[in-house]
Scaffold this motif. Sequence first.
Motif, PDB file in Angstrom:
ATOM      1  N   GLY A  20      -8.678   5.887  -9.320  1.00 55.84           N
ATOM      2  CA  GLY A  20      -7.836   4.870  -8.635  1.00 55.84           C
ATOM      3  C   GLY A  20      -7.362   5.584  -7.304  1.00 55.84           C
ATOM      4  O   GLY A  20      -6.271   5.144  -6.821  1.00 55.84           O
ATOM      5  N   TRP A  21      -8.005   6.524  -6.678  1.00 55.02           N
ATOM      6  CA  TRP A  21      -7.552   6.908  -5.566  1.00 55.02           C
ATOM      7  C   TRP A  21      -7.803   6.063  -4.356  1.00 55.02           C
ATOM      8  O   TRP A  21      -8.702   5.214  -4.457  1.00 55.02           O
ATOM      9  N   THR A  22      -7.327   6.224  -3.289  1.00 60.68           N
ATOM     10  CA  THR A  22      -7.212   5.168  -2.270  1.00 60.68           C
ATOM     11  C   THR A  22      -8.019   5.829  -1.213  1.00 60.68           C
ATOM     12  O   THR A  22      -8.369   7.077  -0.948  1.00 60.68           O
ATOM     13  N   GLY A  23      -8.887   4.949  -0.420  1.00 55.86           N
ATOM     14  CA  GLY A  23      -9.706   5.459   0.416  1.00 55.86           C
ATOM     15  C   GLY A  23      -8.893   6.787   1.603  1.00 55.86           C
ATOM     16  O   GLY A  23      -7.614   6.239   2.045  1.00 55.86           O
ATOM     17  N   GLY A  24      -9.340   7.662   1.655  1.00 57.46           N
ATOM     18  CA  GLY A  24      -8.918   8.673   2.720  1.00 57.46           C
ATOM     19  C   GLY A  24      -7.752   9.342   1.920  1.00 57.46           C
ATOM     20  O   GLY A  24      -7.453  10.448   2.404  1.00 57.46           O
ATOM     21  N   LEU A  72      -8.246  10.908  -0.885  1.00 54.08           N
ATOM     22  CA  LEU A  72      -8.674  11.925  -2.145  1.00 54.08           C
ATOM     23  C   LEU A  72      -8.205  13.489  -1.542  1.00 54.08           C
ATOM     24  O   LEU A  72      -7.895  14.136  -2.628  1.00 54.08           O
ATOM     25  N   GLU A  73      -8.442  13.646  -0.363  1.00 54.36           N
ATOM     26  CA  GLU A  73      -8.199  15.164   0.072  1.00 54.36           C
ATOM     27  C   GLU A  73      -6.819  15.428  -0.182  1.00 54.36           C
ATOM     28  O   GLU A  73      -6.254  16.545  -0.407  1.00 54.36           O
ATOM     29  N   ALA A  97     -16.095  11.738  -6.995  1.00 55.78           N
ATOM     30  CA  ALA A  97     -16.637  11.590  -5.849  1.00 55.78           C
ATOM     31  C   ALA A  97     -18.034  12.125  -5.379  1.00 55.78           C
ATOM     32  O   ALA A  97     -18.863  11.554  -4.986  1.00 55.78           O
ATOM     33  N   VAL A 143      -5.798  15.858  -3.661  1.00 55.29           N
ATOM     34  CA  VAL A 143      -6.622  17.048  -4.573  1.00 55.29           C
ATOM     35  C   VAL A 143      -5.503  18.095  -4.237  1.00 55.29           C
ATOM     36  O   VAL A 143      -5.359  19.167  -4.827  1.00 55.29           O
ATOM     37  N   THR A 144      -5.420  18.288  -2.702  1.00 54.30           N
ATOM     38  CA  THR A 144      -4.679  19.395  -2.194  1.00 54.30           C
ATOM     39  C   THR A 144      -3.211  19.546  -2.834  1.00 54.30           C
ATOM     40  O   THR A 144      -2.741  20.598  -3.341  1.00 54.30           O
ATOM     41  N   PRO A 157     -16.325   5.979  -4.927  1.00 56.97           N
ATOM     42  CA  PRO A 157     -15.108   6.863  -5.155  1.00 56.97           C
ATOM     43  C   PRO A 157     -14.099   6.241  -4.713  1.00 56.97           C
ATOM     44  O   PRO A 157     -12.897   6.897  -5.264  1.00 56.97           O
ATOM     45  N   ALA A 158     -13.775   5.129  -4.192  1.00 57.71           N
ATOM     46  CA  ALA A 158     -12.443   4.540  -4.314  1.00 57.71           C
ATOM     47  C   ALA A 158     -12.014   4.054  -5.369  1.00 57.71           C
ATOM     48  O   ALA A 158     -11.038   3.758  -5.561  1.00 57.71           O
ATOM     49  N   HIS A 159     -12.773   3.771  -6.248  1.00 58.02           N
ATOM     50  CA  HIS A 159     -12.297   3.209  -7.623  1.00 58.02           C
ATOM     51  C   HIS A 159     -12.087   4.404  -8.647  1.00 58.02           C
ATOM     52  O   HIS A 159     -10.902   4.156  -9.325  1.00 58.02           O
ATOM     53  N   ARG A 192       0.792  -1.123   0.031  1.00 60.32           N
ATOM     54  CA  ARG A 192      -0.010  -0.085   0.046  1.00 60.32           C
ATOM     55  C   ARG A 192       0.920   1.284   0.001  1.00 60.32           C
ATOM     56  O   ARG A 192       0.660   2.255  -0.553  1.00 60.32           O
TER      57      ARG A 192
END
Lengths: 309, 121
Positions: free
Chosen positions: A250-254, A256-257, A239, A260-261, A245-247, A208
């Motif tokens: 390909g972003w991983t859970g948690g 995203l923020e 999202a 993006v930032t 959203p997790a797919h 991971r």
Amino acid sequence: MSALVLPVLVIALVLSASWLAAALIYPMWTAIGWDRPRWSRAAPLIAALPWIVGLAVLVAAVLPGDPHHGPQLLACHCSTSQPGWVHLCPHHPEQAIGMLPLALLVIALLLPGRLRAWQRLISEPLGTGTGAVPTLLSLPSPGAVLVGWWRPSLVIDAGLWSALSSDDRHALVAHERAHLARRDPLVLMAMRLLVSLGPKASGHALTRLWLDDAERSADARAADEVGATNLASALVRCARLGLAPAHALGWTGGQLERRVTALLDESPRAGTPAVGAADFLVIGGAVLLALASTPWLHHQLEHLLNASL
Amino acid sequence: MARDAALERRVLDVLWQGGEWSVRQVLAEVDEPLAYTTIATVLDRLHEKGQVQRVKQGVSWQYWAARSKDEALAAEVGRLMARAEAAPEPMLVAFLDQVERVDPDALDRLEALLEARRQRK
């Protein structure tokens, strides 16, 4: 019977040594690797270390040498030790027969799970080789995924695709193309194979760690192509659409923020490069170093066996 | 095993062209120096897996794909996605093991950030 003792003992030693190495190294590296891209990039090399330890143990066990006189392949050196000393000597396997029950127990505990894991990995799809040209299918759940570890194909749920704007689509494809350029599906498969020797939880955490870095790097490459704002917008749009959203992208859970930032941060971005030739040189060096230490390791293993009897 | 999977895939590629195929026709289409029995075994295995249907005509079997190429691929990807969601192991690029629903407040913040960025431009 005695002919079986040494192979059983060697298999048990290799399995336990590599498992222990993974149990020690993986969590340590994972703990220090988060938020350190240079460290997380090295995760595939770290994943290989227990295999190198296992290889060194294998060579040490079957090719004993005399630490005082350098390597002596397959030489009998029993006369240099005290009587009753348990040897890993191919000439006298009966001396190690006392270790047989423990060795069988170790094999029973460690080998079947690994064989099942390898069988699962082998049965995974190779891919159809269509690359970044999107294959739109009606999937059971919305998502965009690279299918196949050898000749990957970008498969996107048709519902997800139709809900995205043209800019979002370009951003999504650019992100996945970056993964393809880095050969991430192949490296992920290699990592999963490598970490399968050790405890599952720590292996998954190390994988991971690498995947997190791979996502950041794919973001950086895609942002160079389509613009950071467009990519960030595509992530947020998926999202907001509530499409798994997790797919999507390909972003991983948690993550995203954070992703993006990071994309909207105007300081220069640098994606870490994929595994390259230099990494294989490091692995080669580690293998040579491990093999060079086998006479010493052989005697340390014998000390360990005698101490545990 | 990987070689078996690759051969199964090539045989399916032939069947996905449509219509009914005998073992000998599939063998000719695969265009590799393989034995008749190898192709027959692969087709038999695919039939057991439900990916191929067949009917006996005279002394030989005629085979056809049970699903279209897209349907088969969608089912395969669906299985992978389901496994990736259920397993603790990161299995796929563009997927991770845990599906975490994004907090709506976090999305609001991110959209505000994006809007601010667009305004500045």
